[in-house]
Design an enzyme around this catalytic site. Sequence first.
Site, short mmCIF file in Angstrom:
data_model
loop_
_atom_site.label_atom_id
_atom_site.label_comp_id
_atom_site.label_asym_id
_atom_site.label_seq_id
_atom_site.Cartn_x
_atom_site.Cartn_y
_atom_site.Cartn_z
N ILE A 40 36.13 43.14 32.73
CA ILE A 40 36.60 43.68 34.01
C ILE A 40 36.17 45.15 34.00
CG2 ILE A 40 38.92 44.10 33.02
CD1 ILE A 40 40.07 43.73 35.85
N SER A 41 35.46 45.57 35.03
CA SER A 41 34.88 46.92 35.05
C SER A 41 35.96 48.00 35.02
CB SER A 41 34.02 47.13 36.31
OG SER A 41 32.82 46.41 36.19
N GLN A 42 35.54 49.14 34.51
CA GLN A 42 36.38 50.34 34.51
C GLN A 42 36.77 50.67 35.96
OE1 GLN A 42 34.05 53.40 32.75
NE2 GLN A 42 35.51 55.02 33.16
#
Length: 214
Positions: A64-66
């Site tokens: 899950i992206s930053q």
Amino acid sequence: MVKDTFRHRGKRNQLVELLKAKGIKQERVLEAIGAIPRHLFMDSSFEDHAYQDKAFPIAAGQTISQPFTVAFQTSLLQVNPEDKILEIGTGSGYQTAVLCYLKAKVYSIERQRELYKKTKRFLQEIGYRPKYLNFGDGYKGLASYAPYDKIIVTAGAPFVPKPLLAQLKIGGRLVIPVGEEQQIMTLYVRTGEKSFEKHEYGEFRFVPLLENKN
């Protein structure tokens, strides 16, 4: 299912302040980050980390992206309500939810089958309704619903897939991290039938965009 509590909302508010300090200015993007319960998109063992500005592992070897990256890419897109947006890499569905929150019509592609099934079910459960979720190869885009106002790629691409440029409306924006080990966040604005403006926005790290091996 984990609930969204007062404590979670407090942590989201802190995250929003952090993103402001890092230069995210678009109010509606900050509002989306402040509203969407990111902890629900993560494995419960990572729940305490949900509102740190970090990427975390999810299923199928993906991440899950930053939050900063999600906010940055979304800001570059300049999302308007009713925009037709193609998302390459549904992943956890967090970026999808941000786009839905901004009232875009979202078409999203995921090539990991287990992730596709899980996220499709999960987004409906928590009330975010993309127009269409597709199990398929992001390099090919989704020609049947083209053209798109905006296209966002949420994985590192070694090159810019031609079909994505072709599926963009004139005046449309494509946001894509380009590169092998590290990626340069790149914005393409389609200015004509054969012409694109290119803008670069510094280095980011993404998991690689996988070609369809299924």
